[in-house]
Design an enzyme around this catalytic site. Structure first.
Site, PDB file in Angstrom:
ATOM      1  N   GLN A  20      -9.405   1.268   5.635  1.00 12.26           N
ATOM      2  CA  GLN A  20      -9.025   0.838   4.287  1.00 12.26           C
ATOM      3  C   GLN A  20      -8.046  -0.331   4.290  1.00 12.26           C
ATOM      4  O   GLN A  20      -8.053  -1.163   3.390  1.00 12.26           O
ATOM      5  CB  GLN A  20      -8.402   2.013   3.511  1.00 12.26           C
ATOM      6  CG  GLN A  20      -9.385   3.057   3.057  1.00 12.26           C
ATOM      7  CD  GLN A  20      -9.633   4.098   4.129  1.00 12.26           C
ATOM      8  OE1 GLN A  20      -8.945   4.119   5.158  1.00 12.26           O
ATOM      9  NE2 GLN A  20     -10.612   4.963   3.918  1.00 12.26           N
TER      10      GLN A  20
ATOM     11  N   ARG B  12       2.984   0.829   3.297  1.00 15.68           N
ATOM     12  CA  ARG B  12       3.748  -0.357   3.663  1.00 15.68           C
ATOM     13  C   ARG B  12       3.900  -1.308   2.487  1.00 15.68           C
ATOM     14  O   ARG B  12       3.048  -1.350   1.590  1.00 15.68           O
ATOM     15  CB  ARG B  12       3.079  -1.097   4.827  1.00 15.68           C
ATOM     16  CG  ARG B  12       1.762  -1.774   4.478  1.00 15.68           C
ATOM     17  CD  ARG B  12       1.114  -2.435   5.689  1.00 15.68           C
ATOM     18  NE  ARG B  12       0.716  -1.456   6.672  1.00 15.68           N
ATOM     19  CZ  ARG B  12       1.266  -1.342   7.890  1.00 15.68           C
ATOM     20  NH1 ARG B  12       2.210  -2.174   8.266  1.00 15.68           N
ATOM     21  NH2 ARG B  12       0.855  -0.398   8.721  1.00 15.68           N
TER      22      ARG B  12
ATOM     23  N   GLY C 124      -9.464   6.361  -8.018  1.00 16.95           N
ATOM     24  CA  GLY C 124      -9.530   5.217  -7.118  1.00 16.95           C
ATOM     25  C   GLY C 124     -10.233   5.527  -5.810  1.00 16.95           C
ATOM     26  O   GLY C 124     -10.849   6.589  -5.637  1.00 16.95           O
TER      27      GLY C 124
ATOM     28  N   THR D 243       0.860  -1.180   0.000  1.00 17.48           N
ATOM     29  CA  THR D 243       0.000   0.000   0.000  1.00 17.48           C
ATOM     30  C   THR D 243       0.900   1.235   0.000  1.00 17.48           C
ATOM     31  O   THR D 243       2.129   1.122  -0.029  1.00 17.48           O
ATOM     32  CB  THR D 243      -0.913   0.025   1.230  1.00 17.48           C
ATOM     33  OG1 THR D 243      -0.127   0.367   2.387  1.00 17.48           O
ATOM     34  CG2 THR D 243      -1.565  -1.331   1.474  1.00 17.48           C
ATOM     35  N   CYS D 244       0.289   2.413   0.072  1.00 18.02           N
ATOM     36  CA  CYS D 244       1.100   3.627   0.102  1.00 18.02           C
ATOM     37  C   CYS D 244       1.913   3.735   1.385  1.00 18.02           C
ATOM     38  O   CYS D 244       2.906   4.454   1.436  1.00 18.02           O
ATOM     39  CB  CYS D 244       0.218   4.860  -0.061  1.00 18.02           C
ATOM     40  SG  CYS D 244      -1.023   5.064   1.232  1.00 18.02           S
TER      41      CYS D 244
ATOM     42  N   ILE E 127      -9.068   8.819  -3.927  1.00 15.06           N
ATOM     43  CA  ILE E 127      -9.584  10.024  -4.576  1.00 15.06           C
ATOM     44  C   ILE E 127     -11.083  10.169  -4.310  1.00 15.06           C
ATOM     45  O   ILE E 127     -11.591  11.271  -4.078  1.00 15.06           O
ATOM     46  CB  ILE E 127      -9.309   9.978  -6.099  1.00 15.06           C
ATOM     47  CG1 ILE E 127      -7.814  10.161  -6.359  1.00 15.06           C
ATOM     48  CG2 ILE E 127     -10.116  11.042  -6.834  1.00 15.06           C
ATOM     49  CD1 ILE E 127      -7.261  11.514  -5.971  1.00 15.06           C
TER      50      ILE E 127
ATOM     51  N   SER F 213      -1.465   1.464  11.534  1.00 11.48           N
ATOM     52  CA  SER F 213      -1.654   2.401  10.434  1.00 11.48           C
ATOM     53  C   SER F 213      -1.177   3.794  10.794  1.00 11.48           C
ATOM     54  O   SER F 213      -1.094   4.163  11.969  1.00 11.48           O
ATOM     55  CB  SER F 213      -3.138   2.469  10.049  1.00 11.48           C
ATOM     56  OG  SER F 213      -3.591   1.226   9.555  1.00 11.48           O
TER      57      SER F 213
ATOM     58  N   GLU G 105      -7.853   3.333  10.849  1.00  8.95           N
ATOM     59  CA  GLU G 105      -8.399   3.539   9.496  1.00  8.95           C
ATOM     60  C   GLU G 105      -8.844   2.199   8.912  1.00  8.95           C
ATOM     61  O   GLU G 105      -8.184   1.179   9.090  1.00  8.95           O
ATOM     62  CB  GLU G 105      -7.380   4.237   8.597  1.00  8.95           C
ATOM     63  CG  GLU G 105      -6.050   3.502   8.420  1.00  8.95           C
ATOM     64  CD  GLU G 105      -6.055   2.612   7.206  1.00  8.95           C
ATOM     65  OE1 GLU G 105      -7.036   2.631   6.449  1.00  8.95           O
ATOM     66  OE2 GLU G 105      -5.079   1.873   7.030  1.00  8.95           O
TER      67      GLU G 105
END
Length: 424
Positions: free
Chosen positions: A118, A56, A193, A53-54, A196, A111, A116
Site C-alpha cells: 500500500q 508516518r 476506504g 499515512t497512519c 476497510i 514499513s 506491504e
C-alpha cells in the site's frame, strides 16, 4: 546558496500512535500544508512533498541547509505542537541518505509490515498532490520517478512481499484469539476506504454471521457492502447499534474520535459484558484510548497490529538483503545524476561567456568590412581575436597559480584543451 535533498519526519518506529496522529495530514490538507510550508520559507525551500499515512508523516524537500535545520519547528507550529514534544521522535536524512530512505519506503522495507504494497500507492498520491500544488520541481520529480522504478524492481526481483502478513489479516487473527471461529460473529466496519476494503475481504473469507458497513458517504458504504453481501447503516446510528456487534474495525479520516468511552461503556452493559473486539486502524485514532481500560473490550491500535506481523522468516530476511543491494546501486546512480546537475550552471555560464565573445568579435569584423578592409585581413583578425580571448582565462589562471594549484591546473589543461591528436 546550494540546494540539497532532505527528508525528515517520524514513523511507527520513532513515534507512538499518540504522537503520529497529532501530525497526520489527510489528503485534503496536503496542498494547504505545502502552500504554508513554501510561504514560510520562501525560496529557501525550492521543492517539497508530504507523505502522510497512519504509520508516518514525512517531508521530502529540495532546500537550503539552513531551511532544513528549521523545518521541524515549522512542522510543530503547523500542527500546534510543542517542539520539545515532537523533536525526540523526528529523524532527518540528507542527500544520499534521503534518497536511500525514499527508495526503502517505497519498496516496503521501512514499513510496519515488511513488504506491504500500500505504501507505494500512498507515495504516488503524495507526489500527485505535490505536483498539483506546484511544489514539485525537476529534482524531486526525478527522485520520485526513480523511487517508483526502484520499488518495482525490488518487488519484481525479490520475494520481499511474498510472505507479508497484512494488517487486515492480523485483525482477523486477533479476533479469532478472542472468539475462536468467527462464523457466529457480527462484524462492523466503520469507513469505506482501502484499508476497510482489505479488512472486509479477510473477514468475509471467515464467513461471519453478518457484516455491516457504516460510513459518512452512503453511496460508498453501499458499494463496498454490495461486494461482500454486507448491510449498511448510518454513522448517526452507532450509539444505538454498537452493542449488536462482536467485532468493530474502524478506519476513517475523522480528526476526532468516533467511538468514545461513554458510548462503548453503554454498549458493554447492553451486551451484558459479552466481549467485544475493537480494531482501530485510523490515525488520528477513531476510538478513544481510554476504551482499552474496559475489561470486556479488546482494543487494538495500528501499532498493536504491527507487532503481530513483524515476525520474519529466513526467506524474507534474504529478500531484504537482496533488496538493499538493489537500492544501494540505484542510490549511487541517482547521486551521480545529482552531481552532474551541479555542473549545469557552470556550463551555462561558460556557454554564455563564449557567446558574448563570439558576438563581440563578429561585430568587430563587420565594422572592419564596412570600412573596406580586405576580407582576408578581417578573417585573420577574427581568428586572432577569438583565439586570444579563448586562451586569456586559462593563461591568466596559470600565471597567477603556484605550487599544488599550478600542478593541478597543468594536469587539467590536456583534458580541457586536447591537442590535435585528440581532436582527430
Amino acid at each position: 546558496m546550494s540546494v540539497a535533498v532532505f527528508t525528515f519526519g517520524l514513523n511507527h518506529a520513532s513515534a507512538p500512535v499518540s504522537v503520529r496522529e497529532r501530525v497526520s495530514l489527510s489528503a485534503d490538507l496536503l496542498k494547504p500544508a505545502l502552500a504554508g510550508l513554501r510561504a514560510a520559507f520562501g525560496g529557501a525551500v525550492r521543492e517539497a512533498a508530504i507523505l502522510s499515512t497512519c504509520n508516518r508523516t514525512e517531508i521530502y524537500c529540495a532546500a537550503e541547509a539552513q531551511a532544513a535545520e528549521t523545518l521541524p519547528f515549522w512542522l510543530a507550529e503547523h500542527n500546534r505542537l510543542d517542539t520539545d514534544l515532537l523533536q525526540p521522535h523526528l529523524y532527518r536524512h540528507d542527500q544520499d541518505s534521503a534518497v536511500r530512505h525514499a527508495f526503502r519506503v517505497a519498496s516496503g522495507l521501512d514499513s510496519m509490515v515488511l513488504g506491504e504494497p500500500q505504501i507505494l500507492g500512498q507515495m504516488k498520491d503524495a507526489v500527485r498532490a505535490a505536483d498539483e500544488a506546484g511544489s514539485l520541481g525537476m529534482l524531486l520529480h526525478q527522485l520520485f520517478q526513480r523511487t517508483f522504478s526502484v520499488a518495482k524492481e525490488v518487488r519484481t526481483q525479490t520475494a520481499i512481499g511474498a510472505q507479508s502478513v497484512s494488517m487486515a489479516a492480523a485483525a482477523v487473527r486477533l479476533s479469532e484469539r478472542v472468539f475462536g471461529q468467527l462464523d457466529q460473529a457480527r462484524v462492523l466496519f466503520i469507513g469505506a476506504g482501502e484499508m476497510i476494503e482489505l479488512c472486509a475481504t479477510h473477514f468475509a473469507a471467515r464467513k461471519p454471521r453478518s457484516m455491516m458497513v457504516a460510513n459518512r458517504t452512503v453511496e460508498r458504504a453501499e458499494s463496498l457492502a454490495g461486494r461482500f453481501g454486507a448491510h449498511t447503516m448510518k454513522l448517526a446510528d452507532l450509539p444505538d447499534r454498537l452493542a449488536d456487534f462482536d467485532v468493530v474495525v474502524s478506519c476513517t479520516a475523522s480528526s476526532l474520535p468516533i467511538l468514545g468511552l461513554g458510548m462503548v461503556e453503554r454498549a458493554i452493559r447492553q451486551r451484558r459484558h459479552k466481549p467485544i473486539v475493537m480494531v482501530d486502524l485510523a490515525v488520528p485514532r477513531d476510538i478513544e484510548s481510554e476504551v482499552a481500560r474496559l475489561s470486556d473490550v479488546y482494543l487494538y491500535s495500528v501499532d498493536d497490529l504491527g507487532h503481530v506481523v513483524q515476525s520474519g522468516t529466513d526467506a524474507r530476511r534474504a529478500a531484504v538483503v537482496q533488496a538493499e543491494a538493489i537500492i544501494d546501486t540505484r542510490v549511487q546512480g541517482f547521486m551521480r545524476w545529482l552531481q552532474s546537475r551541479e555542473a549545469v550552471p557552470v556550463i551555462h555560464d561558460l556557454q554564455q561567456a563564449a557567446a558574448d565573445v563570439q558576438a563581440a568579435e563578429l561585430e568587430r569584423a563587420r565594422r572592419m568590412l564596412a570600412r573596406g578592409e580586405s576580407p582576408e585581413a578581417v578573417l585573420e583578425q577574427l581568428a586572432h581575436g577569438l583565439t586570444q580571448k579563448y586562451l586569456h582565462g586559462p593563461m591568466a589562471a596559470l600565471n597567477r597559480s603556484e605550487g599544488d594549484e599550478r600542478r593541478q591546473l597543468l594536469a587539467m589543461v590536456p583534458r580541457l584543451f586536447p591537442g590535435k591528436d585528440a581532436r582527430r
